[in-house]
Scaffold this motif. Structure first.
Motif, PDB file in Angstrom:
ATOM      1  N   VAL A 156       0.858  -1.192   0.000  1.00 48.58           N
ATOM      2  CA  VAL A 156       0.000   0.000   0.000  1.00 48.58           C
ATOM      3  C   VAL A 156       0.894   1.241   0.000  1.00 48.58           C
ATOM      4  O   VAL A 156       1.687   1.446   0.923  1.00 48.58           O
ATOM      5  CB  VAL A 156      -0.924   0.032   1.235  1.00 48.58           C
ATOM      6  CG1 VAL A 156      -1.771   1.297   1.238  1.00 48.58           C
ATOM      7  CG2 VAL A 156      -1.784  -1.226   1.287  1.00 48.58           C
ATOM      8  N   PRO A 157       0.803   2.055  -1.060  1.00 48.36           N
ATOM      9  CA  PRO A 157       1.708   3.207  -1.111  1.00 48.36           C
ATOM     10  C   PRO A 157       1.224   4.325  -0.185  1.00 48.36           C
ATOM     11  O   PRO A 157       0.019   4.578  -0.091  1.00 48.36           O
ATOM     12  CB  PRO A 157       1.619   3.650  -2.572  1.00 48.36           C
ATOM     13  CG  PRO A 157       0.281   3.177  -3.044  1.00 48.36           C
ATOM     14  CD  PRO A 157      -0.068   1.948  -2.240  1.00 48.36           C
ATOM     15  N   PRO A 158       2.154   4.993   0.486  1.00 49.59           N
ATOM     16  CA  PRO A 158       1.762   6.215   1.185  1.00 49.59           C
ATOM     17  C   PRO A 158       1.378   7.248   0.133  1.00 49.59           C
ATOM     18  O   PRO A 158       1.887   7.195  -0.990  1.00 49.59           O
ATOM     19  CB  PRO A 158       3.038   6.640   1.919  1.00 49.59           C
ATOM     20  CG  PRO A 158       4.157   5.870   1.319  1.00 49.59           C
ATOM     21  CD  PRO A 158       3.586   4.697   0.572  1.00 49.59           C
ATOM     22  N   SER A 159       0.474   8.151   0.460  1.00 42.41           N
ATOM     23  CA  SER A 159       0.060   9.157  -0.526  1.00 42.41           C
ATOM     24  C   SER A 159       0.765  10.482  -0.285  1.00 42.41           C
ATOM     25  O   SER A 159       0.987  10.886   0.849  1.00 42.41           O
ATOM     26  CB  SER A 159      -1.456   9.376  -0.458  1.00 42.41           C
ATOM     27  OG  SER A 159      -2.136   8.220  -0.879  1.00 42.41           O
ATOM     28  N   GLY A 189      11.138  11.616  -6.676  1.00 42.56           N
ATOM     29  CA  GLY A 189      10.491  12.460  -5.665  1.00 42.56           C
ATOM     30  C   GLY A 189       9.247  11.844  -5.054  1.00 42.56           C
ATOM     31  O   GLY A 189       8.828  12.224  -3.958  1.00 42.56           O
ATOM     32  N   ALA A 190       8.642  10.902  -5.760  1.00 41.25           N
ATOM     33  CA  ALA A 190       7.439  10.252  -5.220  1.00 41.25           C
ATOM     34  C   ALA A 190       7.646   8.736  -5.228  1.00 41.25           C
ATOM     35  O   ALA A 190       6.702   7.970  -5.386  1.00 41.25           O
ATOM     36  CB  ALA A 190       6.209  10.650  -6.032  1.00 41.25           C
ATOM     37  N   LEU A 191       8.912   8.313  -5.048  1.00 42.92           N
ATOM     38  CA  LEU A 191       9.247   6.890  -5.163  1.00 42.92           C
ATOM     39  C   LEU A 191       8.318   6.029  -4.302  1.00 42.92           C
ATOM     40  O   LEU A 191       8.194   6.241  -3.097  1.00 42.92           O
ATOM     41  CB  LEU A 191      10.713   6.659  -4.760  1.00 42.92           C
ATOM     42  CG  LEU A 191      11.304   5.289  -5.126  1.00 42.92           C
ATOM     43  CD1 LEU A 191      11.388   5.106  -6.635  1.00 42.92           C
ATOM     44  CD2 LEU A 191      12.702   5.117  -4.514  1.00 42.92           C
ATOM     45  N   ASN A 192       7.665   5.077  -4.969  1.00 42.33           N
ATOM     46  CA  ASN A 192       6.788   4.106  -4.288  1.00 42.33           C
ATOM     47  C   ASN A 192       5.606   4.742  -3.562  1.00 42.33           C
ATOM     48  O   ASN A 192       5.065   4.170  -2.621  1.00 42.33           O
ATOM     49  CB  ASN A 192       7.591   3.233  -3.323  1.00 42.33           C
ATOM     50  CG  ASN A 192       8.668   2.456  -4.043  1.00 42.33           C
ATOM     51  OD1 ASN A 192       8.571   2.236  -5.256  1.00 42.33           O
ATOM     52  ND2 ASN A 192       9.696   2.051  -3.327  1.00 42.33           N
ATOM     53  N   CYS A 193       5.223   5.935  -3.970  1.00 43.07           N
ATOM     54  CA  CYS A 193       4.075   6.620  -3.352  1.00 43.07           C
ATOM     55  C   CYS A 193       2.929   6.722  -4.358  1.00 43.07           C
ATOM     56  O   CYS A 193       3.101   6.475  -5.545  1.00 43.07           O
ATOM     57  CB  CYS A 193       4.453   8.042  -2.951  1.00 43.07           C
ATOM     58  SG  CYS A 193       5.637   8.093  -1.603  1.00 43.07           S
ATOM     59  N   ALA A 194       1.761   7.103  -3.837  1.00 39.53           N
ATOM     60  CA  ALA A 194       0.640   7.483  -4.701  1.00 39.53           C
ATOM     61  C   ALA A 194       0.610   9.004  -4.744  1.00 39.53           C
ATOM     62  O   ALA A 194       0.628   9.655  -3.699  1.00 39.53           O
ATOM     63  CB  ALA A 194      -0.660   6.941  -4.148  1.00 39.53           C
TER      64      ALA A 194
END
Ligand code: SF4
Lengths: 425, 169
Positions: A156-159, A189-194
């Motif tokens: 589950v990616p952090p947003s 900058g948003a690696l593995n995030c939503a």
């Protein structure tokens, strides 16, 4: 604690009340996609399970688009493997002449809906976040497992919430917004995030431009990009499908890893110089940078609205004598409509070529591969070294207006320079 | 698994287009792909790399496209492990799925140079640099991912599941 829209989609698909960022969950899949490059490996891996059929042929979709119409014997063999498997399994399949680039074709056919979980063996599968879906790219083996089980695992990616404030200046679009964002946060900058795109500017942004933004979430390293559901989403979807769907909304007290606010009232037309999408500069500030080719198309900017913008600039003008300008509609539908509206005539009269729909030059496949030392302005999404041909060629990413203006100017430039030129004449 | 090998060092954001350019993606044959691995970042790489070597890189290794051809090409070239500060998500999954050993060890990556010899225990995650004598820990895999690695790759794990399901029926 509230949940983000991404958490809500994944919780629903995992049959859980809630999910927490970082948690690994197994989720039900609404759509599993592959293309002519990635399908052959997926199919070979799928066959290793000994299963006779995919979990649900109506949720498996195969789109030949990268090297088709086949550019050589090898690519013909690859596409054939996929075509035959699709037929044997009865999966959804879009043949050339009735199709186009996967990320344009799937939404056009009403296959990408709010609240869904979609995976595809193509990194730009994140595009469908524009429709309030969780959608993400994976490799061929993950897709094989998805075709077998109808589920996949997701961390589950952090947003990260991006809030775009102010009013967008005339002529600035989704491509400028996403290039600006990647320029600010970097390619990881948003690696593995939503990436959750919000704010008054986004509320006012037409669907096609939201699609452009979601398409490039991967270029910031994100797992996915997502937009809220509103009247614009609803209207867009109503034109393509009657199927029911369940949108999701982020709770007001949802937890974000980070909230990033931008005022974009003074944004200028932007370009990303070689060799990273984060190397962002104003188009009119790069100096005299001559180019050899302009490519307009791809899953990022090959939609009808993009072609209309390009036509506005090319109408009554000529492509610079030293420039090859290649316009590729994102799908057969886009191509048909562009022809009906007279856009195709405008392109061809201006001295551009207007082709059938394909990924083609976007990945250096064919139809506009660059020689050593050549430079191209392109509306695609990646300017990595060697992406469009020789490793010593250069790709400059831009929105459709900048690309069209550059085709006329023969160098990197902004549409404003054309109007200024007319005023000065 | 114990891996001991010579290092080829790369920087940040090594993307899948330089690992295996799309112009070679008309095939998924591992040997054909290996013949062009890393070509656009180091044109001589294929003539230098030997069975048992290790790639060490900075942040965001394998960013870009979803092409599984990238870890396939690296593995088929004889590279036994990739050590990096961080991996792009899709590459990370792809490598695990096909059984290419990944080691996420920021410090080890920063302090390693081309030509160093590393000793890696891919089960325990330990990395030893024989030139400097320094040893490093790596980030452990989540339990779910470790299960896939232990099964020998994703399709092995899936096949086990499919078989136990049909046995239960
Ligand atoms: S248009 Fe380019 S980025 Fe989009 S799917 Fe095709 S190759 Fe990939």
């Amino acid at each position: 604690m509230g949940q983000t829209m991404t958490q809500k989609i994944l919780a629903r698909a995992a049959h859980q009340e809630t999910v927490t960022p970082g948690e690994i969950v197994e989720v039900d899949l609404d759509l599993v996609m592959t293309n002519d490059i990635t399908a052959p490996i997926s199919i070979a891996e799928f066959k290793k399970t000994g299963l006779e059929s995919v979990f649900d042929p109506k949720k498996v979709v195969m789109v030949p688009d990268h090297f088709v119409p086949a550019k050589d014997i090898k690519s013909a063999e690859q596409a054939k493997i996929m075509r035959e498997f699709a037929k044997e399994q009865g999966t959804l399949y879009f043949e050339i002449g009735r199709a186009g680039i996967e990320h344009v074709v799937l939404p056009e056919n009403g296959l990408t809906l709010p609240g869904q979980v979609i995976i595809g063996a193509d990194s730009h599968t994140c595009t469908y976040g524009a429709f309030n879906a969780f959608s993400t790219g994976m490799g061929s083996t993950d897709i094989a497992a998805g075709m077998a089980l109808g589920t996949t695992w997701v961390r589950v990616p952090p947003s990260i919430k991006f809030v775009y404030n102010g009013t967008l200046p005339e002529g600035i679009g989704g491509k400028d917004l996403i290039l600006y964002t990647i320029g600010q946060i970097g390619v990881d900058g948003a690696l593995n995030c939503a990436m959750e795109f919000t704010g008054p500017v986004i509320d006012a942004l037409p669907m096609d431009q939201r699609i452009t933004m979601a398409n490039m979430a991967i270029e910031a390293g994100a797992t996915s990009g997502i937009f809220g559901f509103d009247d614009k989403t609803k209207e867009w979807l109503a034109a393509v499908t009657d199927n029911a769907y369940e949108p999701v909304f982020s709770d007001p007290d949802a937890e974000y890893q980070q909230v990033i606010e931008f005022d974009v009232s003074h944004l200028k037309p932007l370009v990303a110089l070689p060799h990273l999408p984060s190397n962002v500069h104003a188009a009119d500030e790069v100096g005299n940078m001559p180019i050899h080719q302009v490519v307009i198309g791809s899953c990022t900017n090959g939609r009808l609205s993009d072609l209309r913008e390009v036509a506005k600039i090319l109408e009554g003008r000529q492509v610079h004598p030293d420039i090859r300008c290649i316009v590729i509609p994102g799908s057969q539908e886009v191509g048909k409509q562009a022809t009906r509206e007279g856009l195709a005539d405008i392109f061809m009269n201006a001295g551009a070529i207007f082709s059938t729909s394909t990924c083609g030059p976007c990945l250096g496949g064919y139809m506009g591969v660059l020689a050593k030392g050549e430079r191209c302005v392109s509306t695609t999404n990646r300017n990595f070294r060697g992406r469009m041909g020789h490793r010593e060629a250069e790709i400059i990413l831009a929105g459709p207006q900048v690309a069209a203006a550059s085709a006329v100017l023969g160098r990197v430039g902004s549409p404003l320079e054309l109007t200024e030129r007319v005023a000065a004449d | 698994m114990q891996v001991r090998g010579r290092v080829w060092k790369f920087g940040d954001d090594v993307d899948t287009d330089v690992i295996i350019p799309a112009r070679y993606l008309m095939t998924s044959d591992p040997d054909e792909l290996a013949a062009h691995v890393m070509e656009d970042i180091d044109p001589d790489f294929t003539s230098k790399v030997q069975e048992g070597d290790i790639i060490v890189a900075g942040k965001n290794f394998g960013c870009g496209s979803s092409r599984e051809h990238a870890p396939i090409a690296i593995k088929a070239a004889g590279v036994k492990a990739v050590v990096a500060e961080s991996f792009a998500r899709i590459f990370y999954r792809n490598a695990i799925n096909i059984g290419l050993a990944l080691v996420e060890a920021p410090e080890a990556s920063q302090e390693t140079e081309t030509g160093d010899i590393l000793e890696i225990d891919t089960d325990e995650g330990g990395v030893l640099n024989l030139r400097t004598g320094e040893s490093y820990d790596s980030r452990p895999f989540p339990a779910y991912v470790q299960q896939i690695i232990d099964a020998g790759g994703l399709m092995q794990a899936v096949s086990q599941r499919v078989q136990s399901k049909s046995a239960a029926q």
